[in-house]
Design an enzyme around this catalytic site. Structure first.
Site, PDB file in Angstrom:
ATOM      1  N   ARG A   1       6.322  -3.899  -7.574  1.00 56.26           N
ATOM      2  CA  ARG A   1       5.952  -4.555  -8.534  1.00 56.26           C
ATOM      3  C   ARG A   1       4.294  -4.927  -8.232  1.00 56.26           C
ATOM      4  O   ARG A   1       4.106  -5.102  -7.121  1.00 56.26           O
ATOM      5  CB  ARG A   1       6.636  -6.116  -8.621  1.00 56.26           C
ATOM      6  CG  ARG A   1       8.096  -5.968  -8.555  1.00 56.26           C
ATOM      7  CD  ARG A   1       8.491  -5.547 -10.109  1.00 56.26           C
ATOM      8  NE  ARG A   1       8.125  -6.502 -11.046  1.00 56.26           N
ATOM      9  CZ  ARG A   1       8.257  -6.089 -12.445  1.00 56.26           C
ATOM     10  NH1 ARG A   1       9.252  -5.092 -12.929  1.00 56.26           N
ATOM     11  NH2 ARG A   1       7.960  -7.184 -13.442  1.00 56.26           N
TER      12      ARG A   1
ATOM     13  N   HIS B   1       0.681   2.731   1.309  1.00 53.26           N
ATOM     14  CA  HIS B   1       0.574   3.716   0.191  1.00 53.26           C
ATOM     15  C   HIS B   1       0.682   5.017   0.687  1.00 53.26           C
ATOM     16  O   HIS B   1      -0.197   5.326   1.724  1.00 53.26           O
ATOM     17  CB  HIS B   1      -0.785   3.096  -0.476  1.00 53.26           C
ATOM     18  CG  HIS B   1      -1.131   4.136  -1.720  1.00 53.26           C
ATOM     19  ND1 HIS B   1      -0.188   3.633  -2.931  1.00 53.26           N
ATOM     20  CD2 HIS B   1      -1.698   4.951  -1.829  1.00 53.26           C
ATOM     21  CE1 HIS B   1      -0.820   4.557  -3.920  1.00 53.26           C
ATOM     22  NE2 HIS B   1      -1.504   5.406  -3.076  1.00 53.26           N
TER      23      HIS B   1
HETATM   24  C1  GAR Z   1       7.188   4.595   0.293  1.00 59.00           C
HETATM   25  O1  GAR Z   1       7.080   6.155   0.746  1.00 59.00           O
HETATM   26  C2  GAR Z   1       5.866   4.048  -0.064  1.00 59.00           C
HETATM   27  O2  GAR Z   1       4.760   4.888   0.562  1.00 59.00           O
HETATM   28  C3  GAR Z   1       5.964   4.265  -1.468  1.00 59.00           C
HETATM   29  O3  GAR Z   1       7.112   3.930  -1.850  1.00 59.00           O
HETATM   30  C4  GAR Z   1       8.135   4.360  -0.960  1.00 59.00           C
HETATM   31  C5  GAR Z   1       9.024   3.488  -0.482  1.00 59.00           C
HETATM   32  O4  GAR Z   1       9.947   3.947   0.442  1.00 59.00           O
HETATM   33  N1  GAR Z   1       4.883   3.063  -2.107  1.00 59.00           N
HETATM   34  C6  GAR Z   1       4.314   3.530  -3.255  1.00 59.00           C
HETATM   35  O5  GAR Z   1       4.194   4.642  -3.842  1.00 59.00           O
HETATM   36  C7  GAR Z   1       3.331   2.416  -3.484  1.00 59.00           C
HETATM   37  N2  GAR Z   1       2.454   2.577  -4.670  1.00 59.00           N
HETATM   38  P1  GAR Z   1      11.097   2.874   1.294  1.00 59.00           P
HETATM   39  O6  GAR Z   1      11.539   1.724   0.107  1.00 59.00           O
HETATM   40  O7  GAR Z   1      12.110   3.737   1.671  1.00 59.00           O
HETATM   41  O8  GAR Z   1      10.286   2.170   2.258  1.00 59.00           O
END
Ligand code: GAR
Length: 213
Positions: free
Chosen positions: A93, A111
């Protein structure tokens, strides 16, 4: 090391693998993990948080017609827990300007790119589409502009021939799982001050790692 543990809350929306990596490292972090908020009910990350014995709260974003009301509900829960540092870990979000101002220099995010490259929700695909030879991951301070805050720490990940979005994202996540606990540990130890990561970004120099993967 700061004498008093920092009160840390983690915000998730899904799998929670970064949250899990941080909580696995908690013995080495001078912090009290005061709670985990999920913006979605029933996600895997909530079960992981419970397994770590951390209080959880679900604030279901889909139940709010107005984003500002969702942000306020999250802010109120964070204040009820007395959270000092807010760790976004796969929290899908965008928090509004009022929220960011209310918690200025206290919110950090992970990120999957070497910011400022590939901001936004398709960072892994964008690096592949670009034909880049490497991408990486970044821990940064959250500001009003999405993925535009000062870099705390970042680490490159090579892109390999035949990589797909999934294979590349998995290798990026393996690096995130080392980098994020390290960043939280160093912030809570008082080694990194989020309000003094200015243009010269001392945190990057101090913490830049070697390529991995
Ligand atoms: C992570 O790899 C993070 O880099 C990405 O979501 C994933 C969440 O994984 N975030 C984004 O893309 C932000 N724009 P998780 O829920 O297993 O930690």
């Amino acid at each position: 090391m700061r004498a008093k543990p920092a009160r840390v809350a983690i915000l998730i929306s899904g799998t929670g693998s970064n949250m899990d990596a941080i909580l696995r490292a908690r013995d080495g972090i001078n912090a009290d993990f005061v709670g985990v908020i999920s913006s979605k009910p029933g996600v895997e990350g909530l079960h992981k948080a419970e397994a770590h014995g951390v209080p959880t709260a679900v604030i279901d974003a889909s139940a709010f017609a107005v984003r500002r009301d969702f942000d306020d509900a999250v802010a109120d829960q964070l204040e009820a827990w007395g959270a000092e540092l807010i760790v976004l870990a796969g929290f899908m979000r965008i928090l509004g300007a009022d929220f960011v101002r209310r918690f200025e220099n206290r919110v950090i995010n992970v990120h999957p790119s070497l910011l400022p490259l590939y901001r936004g929700g398709t960072a892994v695909e964008d690096a592949l589409a670009d034909g880049a030879k490497e991408t990486g991951c970044t821990i940064h301070v959250v500001v009003e502009d999405v993925d535009a805050g000062p870099v705390i720490i970042q680490r490159p990940v090579p892109i390999e021939a035949g990589d797909t979005r999934d294979t590349l994202h998995r290798r990026i996540q393996a690096v995130e799982h080392e980098l994020y606990p390290e960043a939280v540990q160093r912030i809570c130890a008082g080694e990194i001050h989020l309000d003094s990561l200015g243009d010269d970004q001392p945190g990057v120099t101090a913490l830049a790692g070697t390529p991995s993967g």
